[in-house]
Design a protein around this motif. Structure first.
Motif, PDB file in Angstrom:
ATOM      1  N   ARG A  93      -1.059 -42.351  -7.129  1.00 53.51           N
ATOM      2  CA  ARG A  93      -2.503 -42.383  -6.867  1.00 53.51           C
ATOM      3  C   ARG A  93      -2.784 -42.462  -5.370  1.00 53.51           C
ATOM      4  O   ARG A  93      -3.739 -41.833  -4.868  1.00 53.51           O
ATOM      5  CB  ARG A  93      -3.129 -43.564  -7.609  1.00 53.51           C
ATOM      6  CG  ARG A  93      -3.083 -43.422  -9.117  1.00 53.51           C
ATOM      7  CD  ARG A  93      -3.457 -44.706  -9.811  1.00 53.51           C
ATOM      8  NE  ARG A  93      -2.513 -45.791  -9.539  1.00 53.51           N
ATOM      9  CZ  ARG A  93      -2.534 -46.992 -10.115  1.00 53.51           C
ATOM     10  NH1 ARG A  93      -3.489 -47.270 -11.010  1.00 53.51           N
ATOM     11  NH2 ARG A  93      -1.634 -47.905  -9.816  1.00 53.51           N
ATOM     12  N   VAL A  94      -1.952 -43.210  -4.654  1.00 53.81           N
ATOM     13  CA  VAL A  94      -2.103 -43.266  -3.192  1.00 53.81           C
ATOM     14  C   VAL A  94      -1.802 -41.902  -2.586  1.00 53.81           C
ATOM     15  O   VAL A  94      -2.519 -41.421  -1.697  1.00 53.81           O
ATOM     16  CB  VAL A  94      -1.183 -44.352  -2.600  1.00 53.81           C
ATOM     17  CG1 VAL A  94      -1.165 -44.270  -1.077  1.00 53.81           C
ATOM     18  CG2 VAL A  94      -1.617 -45.734  -3.066  1.00 53.81           C
TER      19      VAL A  94
ATOM     20  N   GLN B 203      -2.075 -38.991  -3.996  1.00 53.43           N
ATOM     21  CA  GLN B 203      -3.179 -38.075  -4.288  1.00 53.43           C
ATOM     22  C   GLN B 203      -4.367 -38.357  -3.378  1.00 53.43           C
ATOM     23  O   GLN B 203      -5.050 -37.429  -2.916  1.00 53.43           O
ATOM     24  CB  GLN B 203      -3.599 -38.193  -5.753  1.00 53.43           C
ATOM     25  CG  GLN B 203      -4.766 -37.305  -6.152  1.00 53.43           C
ATOM     26  CD  GLN B 203      -4.467 -35.811  -6.033  1.00 53.43           C
ATOM     27  OE1 GLN B 203      -3.315 -35.404  -6.193  1.00 53.43           O
ATOM     28  NE2 GLN B 203      -5.473 -35.008  -5.726  1.00 53.43           N
ATOM     29  N   ALA B 204      -4.615 -39.626  -3.097  1.00 49.68           N
ATOM     30  CA  ALA B 204      -5.698 -39.974  -2.179  1.00 49.68           C
ATOM     31  C   ALA B 204      -5.443 -39.390  -0.792  1.00 49.68           C
ATOM     32  O   ALA B 204      -6.371 -38.917  -0.120  1.00 49.68           O
ATOM     33  CB  ALA B 204      -5.850 -41.495  -2.101  1.00 49.68           C
TER      34      ALA B 204
ATOM     35  N   GLU C 117      -6.350 -35.806  -1.017  1.00 46.28           N
ATOM     36  CA  GLU C 117      -7.802 -35.644  -1.085  1.00 46.28           C
ATOM     37  C   GLU C 117      -8.436 -35.780   0.302  1.00 46.28           C
ATOM     38  O   GLU C 117      -9.438 -35.132   0.617  1.00 46.28           O
ATOM     39  CB  GLU C 117      -8.414 -36.693  -2.024  1.00 46.28           C
ATOM     40  CG  GLU C 117      -8.016 -36.568  -3.480  1.00 46.28           C
ATOM     41  CD  GLU C 117      -8.766 -35.458  -4.208  1.00 46.28           C
ATOM     42  OE1 GLU C 117      -9.631 -34.817  -3.578  1.00 46.28           O
ATOM     43  OE2 GLU C 117      -8.473 -35.240  -5.394  1.00 46.28           O
TER      44      GLU C 117
ATOM     45  N   ARG D  82     -13.322 -39.321  -4.052  1.00 50.63           N
ATOM     46  CA  ARG D  82     -12.212 -39.324  -5.007  1.00 50.63           C
ATOM     47  C   ARG D  82     -11.047 -40.150  -4.477  1.00 50.63           C
ATOM     48  O   ARG D  82     -10.377 -40.868  -5.227  1.00 50.63           O
ATOM     49  CB  ARG D  82     -11.766 -37.886  -5.295  1.00 50.63           C
ATOM     50  CG  ARG D  82     -12.781 -37.070  -6.086  1.00 50.63           C
ATOM     51  CD  ARG D  82     -12.182 -35.753  -6.551  1.00 50.63           C
ATOM     52  NE  ARG D  82     -11.806 -34.887  -5.444  1.00 50.63           N
ATOM     53  CZ  ARG D  82     -12.605 -33.964  -4.893  1.00 50.63           C
ATOM     54  NH1 ARG D  82     -13.856 -33.820  -5.360  1.00 50.63           N
ATOM     55  NH2 ARG D  82     -12.180 -33.200  -3.910  1.00 50.63           N
ATOM     56  N   ALA D  83     -10.800 -40.058  -3.177  1.00 50.22           N
ATOM     57  CA  ALA D  83      -9.711 -40.823  -2.574  1.00 50.22           C
ATOM     58  C   ALA D  83      -9.969 -42.322  -2.690  1.00 50.22           C
ATOM     59  O   ALA D  83      -9.060 -43.095  -3.023  1.00 50.22           O
ATOM     60  CB  ALA D  83      -9.538 -40.423  -1.111  1.00 50.22           C
ATOM     61  N   ILE D  84     -11.188 -42.762  -2.419  1.00 52.02           N
ATOM     62  CA  ILE D  84     -11.536 -44.184  -2.494  1.00 52.02           C
ATOM     63  C   ILE D  84     -11.340 -44.708  -3.905  1.00 52.02           C
ATOM     64  O   ILE D  84     -10.807 -45.808  -4.121  1.00 52.02           O
ATOM     65  CB  ILE D  84     -12.980 -44.404  -2.017  1.00 52.02           C
ATOM     66  CG1 ILE D  84     -13.066 -44.169  -0.502  1.00 52.02           C
ATOM     67  CG2 ILE D  84     -13.466 -45.806  -2.361  1.00 52.02           C
ATOM     68  CD1 ILE D  84     -14.483 -44.133   0.030  1.00 52.02           C
TER      69      ILE D  84
ATOM     70  N   LEU E 115      -9.286 -43.522  -6.230  1.00 52.74           N
ATOM     71  CA  LEU E 115      -7.847 -43.583  -6.509  1.00 52.74           C
ATOM     72  C   LEU E 115      -7.206 -44.789  -5.839  1.00 52.74           C
ATOM     73  O   LEU E 115      -6.369 -45.486  -6.437  1.00 52.74           O
ATOM     74  CB  LEU E 115      -7.174 -42.294  -6.025  1.00 52.74           C
ATOM     75  CG  LEU E 115      -7.424 -41.040  -6.872  1.00 52.74           C
ATOM     76  CD1 LEU E 115      -7.114 -39.791  -6.065  1.00 52.74           C
ATOM     77  CD2 LEU E 115      -6.564 -41.079  -8.138  1.00 52.74           C
ATOM     78  N   LEU E 116      -7.576 -45.046  -4.603  1.00 55.28           N
ATOM     79  CA  LEU E 116      -7.026 -46.188  -3.878  1.00 55.28           C
ATOM     80  C   LEU E 116      -7.429 -47.497  -4.541  1.00 55.28           C
ATOM     81  O   LEU E 116      -6.619 -48.439  -4.627  1.00 55.28           O
ATOM     82  CB  LEU E 116      -7.483 -46.157  -2.424  1.00 55.28           C
ATOM     83  CG  LEU E 116      -6.884 -45.026  -1.564  1.00 55.28           C
ATOM     84  CD1 LEU E 116      -7.651 -44.876  -0.263  1.00 55.28           C
ATOM     85  CD2 LEU E 116      -5.409 -45.288  -1.299  1.00 55.28           C
TER      86      LEU E 116
ATOM     87  N   LEU F 183     -11.479 -43.823   5.459  1.00 55.44           N
ATOM     88  CA  LEU F 183     -11.000 -44.588   4.306  1.00 55.44           C
ATOM     89  C   LEU F 183     -10.562 -45.994   4.707  1.00 55.44           C
ATOM     90  O   LEU F 183     -10.114 -46.761   3.857  1.00 55.44           O
ATOM     91  CB  LEU F 183      -9.811 -43.859   3.649  1.00 55.44           C
ATOM     92  CG  LEU F 183     -10.087 -42.474   3.059  1.00 55.44           C
ATOM     93  CD1 LEU F 183      -8.790 -41.844   2.575  1.00 55.44           C
ATOM     94  CD2 LEU F 183     -11.091 -42.565   1.925  1.00 55.44           C
TER      95      LEU F 183
END
Length: 620
Positions: A338-339, A341-342, A345, A420-422, A424-425, A478
């Motif tokens: 998930r990190v 992918q962030a 993103e 989306r990144a936030i 996922l993080l 971020l």
């Protein structure tokens, strides 16, 4: 020891080998059952060129002999031994001086034609391979290339050479001399690629290196059997190769139209800017332009205006490979998909591409993009799905279901991607407090981006730094704290060899015939092997499984399904923040330097193309 004492090919000795094999459990079939000596070996099907061909189809067989080419390299060198891990070896030694048993065609996905080997023979299941040397094969000092040289080279490279040679050697059960000019290698397991890998190992002169520490770097000029010898060396600054007039293989069909230039010189420069200025001044005769925008806008200088240099674009049909910023999963920071992918993103490719390259690069959508081996959109089906299904529970989301990269935005701030990144993080336990992204213990999300100050094979230092600078700005939105560190080439190589980085620039060229080398790139064992190419540190049983399926595929269809499955594992693993690629190579070169433009090989501008196929026209 895997090397046995000499055996001859008499019927008595063959029978004795069969008896011994039956007792040892190694062999259960006659040694030559269904096998015959041939001129070439293909991974699948038959070689395109039959025995008796006169030249490779993509060369100019009537190319003029003579002349000189001057090429530029970034950084420096302190070794002339490209076959070991230690040292920073000069480019060209392994290409021009040393030879292999067989030569790889640039016009076929994976076919080898005899070079040092006059013929090759292998079992129907490829459990063994036998090479017979050309009787004329000679080193540049006039001494013959012997079976002892070949056997010593294979074992030494496999045990004391660079780690890239070790995996294949570990699958050798035994190696034996079977005749005055022949040797046989028997393997411990079924792997259709192993005979071909043995055919591509460099053959070195045993007498030169015996009694020395082969694993040590050295500036001693190697004695090879290739078309060139080391002529002059200015350590760290330049190396010159001169064509050997007594080269034993100059009349071989596989060599006709190749190795045309008398002198090949590589000059080393501090960075790409200095290299380009040297080309503009005529001190370097070929320049590979990596930026489509510069190709269009920055070539109106006197050398080009006078017609002393010209521009050539060379297409290819090979995979895009992977290029971008790789995350080191040995660092717990990047262990969570998930990190990762962030991080993807947060990288706005559309904006970066438009800003730095006029939007002209194509995006790398997967590791084997630009080829028929690339994963297809949507879920995996058929054989591809069968290969992945046993590992479904452990594969990141999207591997089987389908994975695509974010589209990005034309604006610098991709708000949708950052949202989306936030999210996922947050799912991974990271939240922003007082403008800083922190974990539950209050530790900030801080890391280093390592860059080579001399650039890379596919990007200049200024380009990689510009990309990293834009990316760092986006990451600040971020709450991440990313810093860029520039290192000289020697330090960069040392740190990446030891995996001492958080994130760094990463490039891996991939072919149309991936095989065992994929384990060196992404295999679990390679993750802990210094000097391997598994920079991301990935450990995936699924990778080992699909690579095994690749190298043991009996049909091209099964092979393609296995590669596409591997492509899904790598891409959905989210290890690299990918950038773009070009389906053509852009070469500016002296007007009197030519290449066979009408018959560009399948792989295009690939190792073995330039300078090997080029020639220099005579002055009028």
């Amino acid at each position: 020891m895997k090397i046995l004492r000499n055996l001859n090919k008499s019927a008595t000795m063959r029978a004795l080998c069969l008896i011994l094999g039956a007792f040892s459990g190694v062999a259960s079939l006659p040694l030559s059952a269904g096998a015959e000596a041939v001129h070439a070996l293909a991974m699948y099907g038959e070689p395109a060129l039959s025995d008796g061909f006169t030249a490779l189809p993509y060369v100019n067989p009537d190319a003029r002999q003579g002349g000189m080419i001057r090429l530029a390299e970034a950084g420096g060198f302190d070794s002339l031994k490209p076959w070991v891990l230690k040292g920073n070896a000069a480019w060209g030694v392994g290409v021009h001086v040393a030879e292999t048993l067989m030569y790889r065609s640039l016009d076929e996905p994976f076919t080898l034609y005899g070079l040092l080997a006059e013929s090759v023979e292998t079992a129907p299941d490829r459990s063994w391979v036998e090479f017979t040397l050309h009787p004329e094969a000679r080193f540049s000092d006039g001494s013959p290339v012997t079976v002892a040289d070949v056997m010593w080279s294979l074992e030494t490279l496999g045990t004391r050479g660079h780690p890239r040679y070790h995996a294949a050697w570990a699958k050798v059960a035994r190696m034996e001399q079977t005749g005055e000019r022949s040797l046989r290698i028997t393997f411990t397991e079924t792997d259709r690629e192993l005979p071909m890998l043995m055919g591509l190992r460099p053959v070195l002169k045993k007498a030169q290196w015996e009694g020395k520490d082969f694993s040590a770097s050295s500036l001693e000029a190697p004695v090879g059997s290739g078309p060139y010898v080391v002529d002059r060396v200015d350590p760290g600054r330049s190396i010159t190769f001169r064509r050997d007039p007594a080269y034993w293989g100059k009349d071989l069909p596989v060599n006709r139209g190749r190795n045309n230039l008398d002198v090949i010189r590589y000059d080393y420069f501090g960075d790409a800017n200095a290299m380009f200025e040297a080309f503009k001044a005529g001190e370097v005769t070929v320049w590979r332009e990596l930026s489509a925008l510069k190709w269009e806008q920055e070539y109106d200088f006197p050398l080009m205006q006078r017609g002393d240099a010209v521009k050539s674009e060379i297409p290819n049909g090979r995979p895009s490979g992977i290029m971008g910023l790789v995350m080191n999963t040995r660092n717990p920071l990047f262990a969570d998909w998930r990190v990762r992918q962030a991080m993807i993103e947060a990288f706005n490719f559309r904006f970066v591409n438009a800003t730095l390259n006029g939007g002209k690069d194509r995006r790398i959508t997967s590791y084997f993009a630009n080829s028929g081996l690339a994963m297809q959109p949507g879920p995996a089906t058929g054989r591809e799905a069968e290969l992945l299904q046993p590992f479904a529970a452990d594969l990141p989301p999207g591997t089987i279901e389908g994975y695509t990269l974010p589209e990005g935005s034309d604006r610098a701030l991709d708000r949708a991607g950052l949202r989306r990144a936030i999210a996922l993080l947050a799912d991974a336990g990271w939240t922003v407090r007082d403008g800083v992204l922190q974990d539950a213990q209050g530790r900030p999300f801080a890391f280093e981006i390592l860059l080579n100050q001399s650039g890379t094979a596919m990007r200049t230092a200024s380009e990689t730094q510009q990309i990293a600078d834009i990316y760092v700005q986006a990451l600040r939105n971020l709450g991440m704290q990313a810093r860029i560190t520039l290192l000289d080439p020697a330090q960069f190589v040392q740190r990446t060899n030891e995996f001492q980085f958080d994130m760094t620039w990463y490039e891996r060229a991939l072919s149309l015939s991936p095989g065992n080398e994929q384990l060196l790139y992404w295999g679990s064992a390679a993750a802990d092997q210094p000097g391997s190419r598994n920079w991301m540190g990935m450990k995936s049983p699924a990778v080992e499984s699909v690579v095994a399926a690749m190298v043991n595929s009996q049909t091209a269809e099964d092979f393609a399904a296995a590669v596409r499955a591997l492509d899904r594992i790598l891409t959905a693993g989210r290890y690299v923040v990918p950038v773009g690629f070009s389906p053509v190579s852009r070469l500016a070169h002296a007007a009197d330097l030519r290449y066979p433009a009408r018959t560009t090989p399948l792989y295009g501008d690939w190792p073995g193309f330039m300078p090997e196929l080029w020639w220099q026209e005579a002055e009028e």
